[in-house]
Design an enzyme around this catalytic site. Sequence first.
Site, PDB file in Angstrom:
ATOM      1  N   GLY A  31      47.104 -12.608  29.208  1.00 42.22           N
ATOM      2  CA  GLY A  31      47.512 -12.650  30.613  1.00 42.22           C
ATOM      3  C   GLY A  31      47.660 -14.065  31.133  1.00 42.22           C
ATOM      4  O   GLY A  31      47.792 -15.018  30.373  1.00 42.22           O
TER       5      GLY A  31
ATOM      6  N   HIS B  25      54.740 -17.559  27.710  1.00 45.77           N
ATOM      7  CA  HIS B  25      54.651 -16.109  27.489  1.00 45.77           C
ATOM      8  C   HIS B  25      56.008 -15.443  27.747  1.00 45.77           C
ATOM      9  O   HIS B  25      56.435 -14.562  26.998  1.00 45.77           O
ATOM     10  CB  HIS B  25      53.649 -15.471  28.461  1.00 45.77           C
ATOM     11  CG  HIS B  25      52.228 -15.887  28.252  1.00 45.77           C
ATOM     12  ND1 HIS B  25      51.547 -16.663  29.161  1.00 45.77           N
ATOM     13  CD2 HIS B  25      51.358 -15.620  27.247  1.00 45.77           C
ATOM     14  CE1 HIS B  25      50.309 -16.844  28.724  1.00 45.77           C
ATOM     15  NE2 HIS B  25      50.180 -16.234  27.559  1.00 45.77           N
TER      16      HIS B  25
END
Length: 283
Positions: free
Chosen positions: A31, A37
């Site tokens: 996360g 990402h």
Amino acid sequence: MNTARTVAEVRAAVRAARAAGKTVGFVPTMGAFHAGHLSLMRRARERSGFVVVSLFVNPAQFNDPSDLAAYPRDERADAAMAGAEGVDLLFAPEAAELYAPGHATTVIVRGLSDVLEGAARGAAHFHGVTTIVAKLFNVVQPDVAFFGQKDAQQALIVRRMARDLDFPLAIEVRPTVREADGLAMSSRNVRLTGHDRRRALALRAGLTAAERAIAAGERDGARIAEAAAATMRERGVAPEYFALVSADTLEPVDPLAGRILVAVAAPVGPVRLIDNVIVDLTA
Ligand code: PAF
């Protein structure tokens, strides 16, 4: 985008995607998404019919409880970003879903896990990584899994694990995404402010100094590492390690030859940062 909390939900969604003839791409994460990402998700979207992203802050890979407690968490923002990248399924389980009471199995990649980050943080760090990644591979059963080059040692270890345990998947390692000033993207960067944010550029400066020395013909790794560390100290940062090793085995190479991983780790203010480049001397 759907969010799954259980292994059973992921398996059902992946089964349905496969029944519809889709290939499965997987991006494992903890996360706190940043551009690095998102670039992995975009690549997974390009290569696969069904994209799964896991979001799980894995306690087993944190050697420092205060680092685990301070690790940034914002599932709502992460879900919005993943949805915007066209991710199909976000797997965000509670710890109890993946670590049942009495969980007693650890996946260990010997050798590669013991050096660099393994030596600095303790080999248990990579044992935690390989155990959770093996479990996630078993849950998602992807065709391709995507990892970032910023965690070069992790990518190498996961590749070796997948090979040794015959996971039927491909692993694609994608380039490090950097801020405009060269700082490697990291979820921990949000904790860098003011002076520390400027000092963080010392890692990149050290790597650039090493690349320049190699380009100028230097092949003595110890001399290059000392000069690069001095460059970092001039910028107010003392490296925890600055290493030049084989990019394939992580073993020292003297004199430098082949593909060299130049890797650095350093504490900067409240965080510990890592970065690396690969220099190819095979030609
Ligand atoms: O790189 C990470 O974010 C983690 O180490 C990973 C691969 C998601 C395993 O927890």
